[in-house]
Design a protein around this motif. Structure first.
Motif, PDB file in Angstrom:
ATOM      1  N   UNK A 124      19.486  28.833  26.947  1.00  0.00           N
ATOM      2  CA  UNK A 124      19.517  30.282  27.155  1.00  0.00           C
ATOM      3  C   UNK A 124      20.271  30.909  25.999  1.00  0.00           C
ATOM      4  N   UNK A 125      19.621  31.852  25.303  1.00  0.00           N
ATOM      5  CA  UNK A 125      20.269  32.458  24.141  1.00  0.00           C
ATOM      6  C   UNK A 125      21.462  33.322  24.531  1.00  0.00           C
ATOM      7  N   UNK A 126      21.633  33.600  25.811  1.00  0.00           N
ATOM      8  CA  UNK A 126      22.746  34.439  26.234  1.00  0.00           C
ATOM      9  C   UNK A 126      23.952  33.647  26.747  1.00  0.00           C
ATOM     10  N   UNK A 127      23.872  32.319  26.736  1.00  0.00           N
ATOM     11  CA  UNK A 127      25.004  31.533  27.250  1.00  0.00           C
ATOM     12  C   UNK A 127      25.737  30.793  26.135  1.00  0.00           C
ATOM     13  N   UNK A 128      25.705  31.378  24.930  1.00  0.00           N
ATOM     14  CA  UNK A 128      26.400  30.824  23.758  1.00  0.00           C
ATOM     15  C   UNK A 128      25.814  29.506  23.277  1.00  0.00           C
ATOM     16  N   UNK A 129      24.582  29.195  23.672  1.00  0.00           N
ATOM     17  CA  UNK A 129      23.913  28.006  23.151  1.00  0.00           C
ATOM     18  C   UNK A 129      23.536  28.241  21.691  1.00  0.00           C
ATOM     19  N   UNK A 130      23.608  27.200  20.896  1.00  0.00           N
ATOM     20  CA  UNK A 130      23.262  27.317  19.483  1.00  0.00           C
ATOM     21  C   UNK A 130      21.898  26.693  19.219  1.00  0.00           C
ATOM     22  N   UNK A 131      21.377  26.975  18.048  1.00  0.00           N
ATOM     23  CA  UNK A 131      20.114  26.361  17.643  1.00  0.00           C
ATOM     24  C   UNK A 131      20.257  24.846  17.578  1.00  0.00           C
ATOM     25  N   UNK A 132      21.408  24.378  17.130  1.00  0.00           N
ATOM     26  CA  UNK A 132      21.643  22.937  17.064  1.00  0.00           C
ATOM     27  C   UNK A 132      21.591  22.306  18.465  1.00  0.00           C
ATOM     28  N   UNK A 133      22.133  23.017  19.466  1.00  0.00           N
ATOM     29  CA  UNK A 133      22.077  22.525  20.848  1.00  0.00           C
ATOM     30  C   UNK A 133      20.627  22.365  21.299  1.00  0.00           C
ATOM     31  N   UNK A 134      19.814  23.354  20.954  1.00  0.00           N
ATOM     32  CA  UNK A 134      18.402  23.316  21.338  1.00  0.00           C
ATOM     33  C   UNK A 134      17.691  22.134  20.698  1.00  0.00           C
ATOM     34  N   UNK A 135      17.912  21.928  19.419  1.00  0.00           N
ATOM     35  CA  UNK A 135      17.253  20.833  18.706  1.00  0.00           C
ATOM     36  C   UNK A 135      17.663  19.485  19.281  1.00  0.00           C
ATOM     37  N   UNK A 136      18.938  19.343  19.629  1.00  0.00           N
ATOM     38  CA  UNK A 136      19.411  18.084  20.224  1.00  0.00           C
ATOM     39  C   UNK A 136      18.699  17.827  21.551  1.00  0.00           C
ATOM     40  N   UNK A 137      18.594  18.858  22.387  1.00  0.00           N
ATOM     41  CA  UNK A 137      17.926  18.692  23.679  1.00  0.00           C
ATOM     42  C   UNK A 137      16.462  18.283  23.510  1.00  0.00           C
ATOM     43  N   UNK A 138      15.784  18.929  22.578  1.00  0.00           N
ATOM     44  CA  UNK A 138      14.370  18.623  22.360  1.00  0.00           C
ATOM     45  C   UNK A 138      14.206  17.211  21.802  1.00  0.00           C
ATOM     46  N   UNK A 139      15.088  16.831  20.887  1.00  0.00           N
ATOM     47  CA  UNK A 139      14.984  15.510  20.254  1.00  0.00           C
ATOM     48  C   UNK A 139      15.186  14.380  21.250  1.00  0.00           C
ATOM     49  N   UNK A 140      15.854  14.668  22.351  1.00  0.00           N
ATOM     50  CA  UNK A 140      16.094  13.639  23.362  1.00  0.00           C
ATOM     51  C   UNK A 140      14.888  13.427  24.268  1.00  0.00           C
ATOM     52  N   UNK A 141      13.873  14.277  24.158  1.00  0.00           N
ATOM     53  CA  UNK A 141      12.679  14.147  24.987  1.00  0.00           C
ATOM     54  C   UNK A 141      11.668  13.204  24.346  1.00  0.00           C
TER      55      UNK A 141
END
Length: 255
Positions: free
Chosen positions: A36-53
């Motif tokens: 969620x872009x409103x909960x202080x998540x960063x782009x790096x956080x997103x990439x890490x989550x996707x890479x784990x799939x």
């Protein structure tokens, strides 16, 4: 198995959405992904989550889909940051190298450009308090808050594309058009200027009239936006004596 048998990847679904297999696979990839872009998540956080799939299917389809550039641009234009990130994880080089005919929001014409530059220009078009008349034709259906939300997503996408090396692969093929940094300076868009200056972007690039981004910031200084000039001047002078000399020359020229 189907891809090994040369199954076509350019056929669209017949359910009204007209989606390619690659796009259908993206719908499955984002399941159970919390970002969620409103909960202080960063782009790096997103990439890490996707890479784990498990992205095996997505990668196979991305490798075989010639229209991947068009798919990535549709994701970017729609503000679908998660989908764009997933595509970049599996096929960053292919996406960054894609050159697409994209309609310029300000010039109201089509030009060949990269997805990275197209996203920057869309963000610039939405950056001011009042869009230009040409841009206004496309965004009149958006409220001010919706415009702000869309621009926020585009800024995330700029960071995302930078993270995957888009800035190092060159710019649009039409050199008569100004670079992203010059466009940002012309618009006085401090946020995008700062984003671009975090990369190894060429500060010496000039427009068709020989004016650099610093030229435009100096010109805009008289119209009360000194911060942009300060950022560019500091960047140029800190890169070496030759660059600093050129920065002082620009300042003297305007004086």
């Amino acid at each position: 198995m189907l891809l090994e048998k040369q199954a076509r990847t350019d056929l669209e679904s017949r359910d009204g959405r007209r989606l390619l297999p690659l796009e259908l696979s993206l719908c499955n990839t984002r399941k159970d992904l919390i970002w969620d872009l409103d909960d202080n998540s960063t782009i790096e956080d997103l990439v890490v989550q996707i890479s784990e799939k498990d992205l095996t299917t997505l990668k196979l389809l991305a490798d075989k889909t010639e229209e991947i550039g068009d798919v990535a641009y549709r994701m970017a234009e729609s503000g679908r940051v998660v989908d764009l990130a997933a595509l970049l994880v599996v096929a960053a080089d292919k996406i960054n190298e894609s050159i697409l005919p994209v309609r310029d929001a300000v010039l109201d014409c089509k030009e060949k450009t990269t997805i990275y530059e197209a996203v920057i220009r869309e963000a610039l078009a939405l950056g001011g308090p009042t869009p230009s008349l040409r841009v206004a034709k496309r965004v009149t259906v958006l409220s001010e808050s919706e415009r702000a939300e869309k621009r926020k997503l585009l800024l995330y996408e700029i960071e995302l594309l930078q993270l995957f090396g888009a800035v190092g692969l060159g710019c649009c093929t039409d050199r008569k058009l100004p670079s992203p940094l010059i466009r940002a300076a012309q618009a006085g868009d401090e946020t995008i200027i700062e984003l671009l200056l975090k990369t190894n972007i060429d500060l010496n690039d000039v427009d068709a009239d020989g004016h650099s981004a610093l030229h435009w910031c100096l010109k805009a200084y008289k119209q009360s936006c000194p911060q942009q000039m300060k950022s560019l001047s500091h960047t140029r002078t800190s890169t070496g004596t030759g660059t600093g000399t050129r920065a002082r020359t620009h300042a003297l020229w305007f004086c």
